[in-house]
Scaffold this active site. Structure first.
Site, mmCIF file in Angstrom:
data_model
loop_
_atom_site.group_PDB
_atom_site.id
_atom_site.type_symbol
_atom_site.label_atom_id
_atom_site.label_comp_id
_atom_site.label_asym_id
_atom_site.label_seq_id
_atom_site.Cartn_x
_atom_site.Cartn_y
_atom_site.Cartn_z
ATOM 1 C CB SER A 1 -0.940 -0.051 1.204
ATOM 2 O OG SER A 1 -2.004 0.852 1.058
ATOM 3 N NE ARG B 1 -8.439 2.546 10.377
ATOM 4 C CZ ARG B 1 -7.298 2.111 9.858
ATOM 5 N NH1 ARG B 1 -6.778 2.731 8.813
ATOM 6 N NH2 ARG B 1 -6.665 1.101 10.388
ATOM 7 C CG ASP C 1 -6.112 -4.008 -3.642
ATOM 8 O OD1 ASP C 1 -6.961 -3.110 -3.470
ATOM 9 O OD2 ASP C 1 -4.917 -3.883 -3.325
ATOM 10 C CG HIS D 1 -5.510 -2.484 -0.041
ATOM 11 N ND1 HIS D 1 -4.541 -2.411 -1.022
ATOM 12 C CD2 HIS D 1 -5.078 -1.679 0.967
ATOM 13 C CE1 HIS D 1 -3.577 -1.595 -0.633
ATOM 14 N NE2 HIS D 1 -3.870 -1.148 0.569
ATOM 15 C CG ASP D 2 -6.518 -4.272 5.168
ATOM 16 O OD1 ASP D 2 -5.642 -3.504 4.713
ATOM 17 O OD2 ASP D 2 -7.243 -3.964 6.133
#
Lengths: 348, 348
Positions: free
Chosen positions: A142, A198, A293, A326-327
């Site tokens: 990232s 967030r 992602d 993504h994570d």
């Protein structure tokens, strides 16, 4: 956590200068006699220097414990691993919560806007201070992947291997849009806005499928709807919890600075083209994307790889097959572990 | 804009009762002698009754002018078109900004939580009042598509044709997540939060490709970065403008109610399965999705169509090929126009 302090001014991309700065970092393993086994780990937006050691303040485990340690893919029995907190962060390096030496008050929004290149230049001073000429590898996912790309370009002779995970030469249109909304939320209401930013972030860090599998449309407590505006859906509760947790551990201004640095990162704009950007690179690259992602789509990683191939650079590309979005790069993944372990090879 | 007032109480899905209610509506074209040419148009979250006539307050043109009018796909030379503002809206129907007859003050958050079914039941009272037994068609996109599905289920003998565009039997996991964040933003800060919710909305209404084509990473004014937190990227400016415009024209509480109604809409939860939900339907269905819509992915529309096929109902399914995302149903589209025109056929 260790700290490197520079009394030398740091000239920033904006043209402004930081009169002095500190970089928080941690190290794991031992630097060998020839200083040839150092690996720099670059963290993502909300990360810190505690890549694989307990953060004594937050009592959180290291954010990449899965990957770094004795016998792990980034093997601290072989490598001297340096994990540096980025310039601009609120986790020990100089940033908006630091004291401005000129006013003796906190910088807050008077901190200069910084770029990924500024972060890398500050890290390079730390590497100088550690008396390391060449890094065996720079690794990041990232925002950490952006730093890794920048390292390979800004310091072409100091990086032997570069592992770029779930990153891109620039944020794509939709990701840039989400980034601007996150900042707008913080700018209009620092506390609640940071929580909202967030929450948006956590949606973008996951895939539709993984949200579906973990939360779906499940209700938190009752079988039926409550017909009120209280938190009802499990996903709602999860996101609110993530938002509140972040407000307690992160500085709203810092979010603005790091988000802006990511929005500004654009190798094509800065160097004219990807080919011009990568032209000086000597590193061997491992570019990895994650199939699900949508924040940094695989397409963008393939573009990085294609440009490097065009330039006859050494590059491997791998799309990690994962439904978690993504994570995924922070999660258990045999594919990711194996690729990193093999690409780094052995220094013994 | 006309208003229908009901002095009869309306029992809601929650079990609560509205002592009386109003529905704002507009009509275009002429009801024929047999009252067999009436079409009901259902709008999306931010819509109103002005489907194809100028809104004199906002001076906006009708939101579906492209589709409704003399000679247009929904041809007002042939059809009597009724466009009703939903229960709970701030555009003339009873909702959070209305006066609570019991307190003589505005409802605000004391307004009962409503569902898509409640909206449809209120619309049905309007159709009763217009002395229309059977609607030739019910048509809607997004939240309007949910209403259309509900109409075909709740009033199976009153709907001859149902056109459901860019909708689903329930919000998917990611869409539900975005919905909850939008509400959370409004709940923590009604004014700024509504703007943020709308900005998030506008990202989800478009595709990555269409944001890329229209805005990309273009800067608003200067060729180079300003190294400040002012609005710089065109997409940032566009989203802020959309957010501010929405705050000026929409009520924050209304957003909460309509968003919640969409989150609650779940034919599978309510009826046990799609098959049970659709079992009483007699309407002919046209289900349309948009290839680049990630808020209501085509997959979900296909599930609707498959369930109807399983039940031997008459259904056509079409995926509109458009790069513009969810909002494509409001844009010029030959495919969409042709499908609607042909499906409605001629009443003359």
């Amino acid at each position: 956590m260790k700290k490197f302090s520079s009394d030398q001014p740091l000239t920033l991309s904006s043209g402004k200068t930081l009169p002095s700065f500190k970089i928080a970092y941690d190290t794991y393993g031992t630097l060998n006699a020839t200083k040839s086994n150092a690996i720099l780990i670059c963290h993502a937006l909300s990360g810190d220097s505690h890549a694989t050691n307990l953060n004594s303040e937050t009592e959180n485990p290291g954010w990449w414990q899965l990957m770094i340690g004795p016998g792990k893919p980034i093997d601290t029995d072989q490598f001297f691993v340096i994990s540096s907190n980025v310039l601009g962060s609120c986790y020990g390096s100089t940033g908006p919560i630091s004291t401005n030496p000129e006013t003796q008050g906190p910088y807050h929004l008077s901190f200069p806007v910084i770029t990924i290149e500024d972060m890398v230049n500050a890290q390079a001073k730390l590497i100088d201070y550690l008396d390391i000429t060449t890094l065996f590898a720079v690794i990041g996912g990232s925002m950490g992947g952006m730093q890794t790309l920048q390292w390979s370009i800004s310091h072409p002779n100091r990086v032997k291997k570069a592992i770029v995970i779930a990153a891109a030469a620039q944020l794509g249109p939709q990701s840039l849009a989400f980034n601007t909304v996150g900042r707008e939320a913080v700018l209009t209401d620092p506390k609640h806005g940071l929580s909202i930013a967030r929450m948006i972030g956590h949606i973008t860090y996951r895939s539709d499928e993984s949200i579906g599998t973990k939360f779906g449309r499940k209700l938190q407590e009752n079988a039926d709807y409550g017909y009120a505006f209280s938190t009802e859906f499990e996903i709602e509760s999860y996101l609110k919890y993530q938002g509140e947790k972040f407000v307690n551990r992160f500085d709203a201004n810092t979010y603005l600075y790091l988000s802006k640095a990511m929005s500004y990162f654009d190798l094509i704009k800065t160097y004219g083209s990807l080919e011009s950007a990568f032209s000086p690179c000597t590193a061997q690259f491992l570019i990895m994307s994650i199939s699900s992602d949508w924040l940094y789509p695989s397409k963008q990683s393939r573009e990085l790889a294609k440009s490097l191939i065009k330039l006859n650079k050494t590059v491997s590309y791998c799309e990690i097959d994962s439904p978690h979005g993504h994570d995924s790069f922070l999660m258990e993944s045999d594919q990711l572990s194996t690729m990193i372990r093999c690409f780094l090879g052995s220094k013994s």
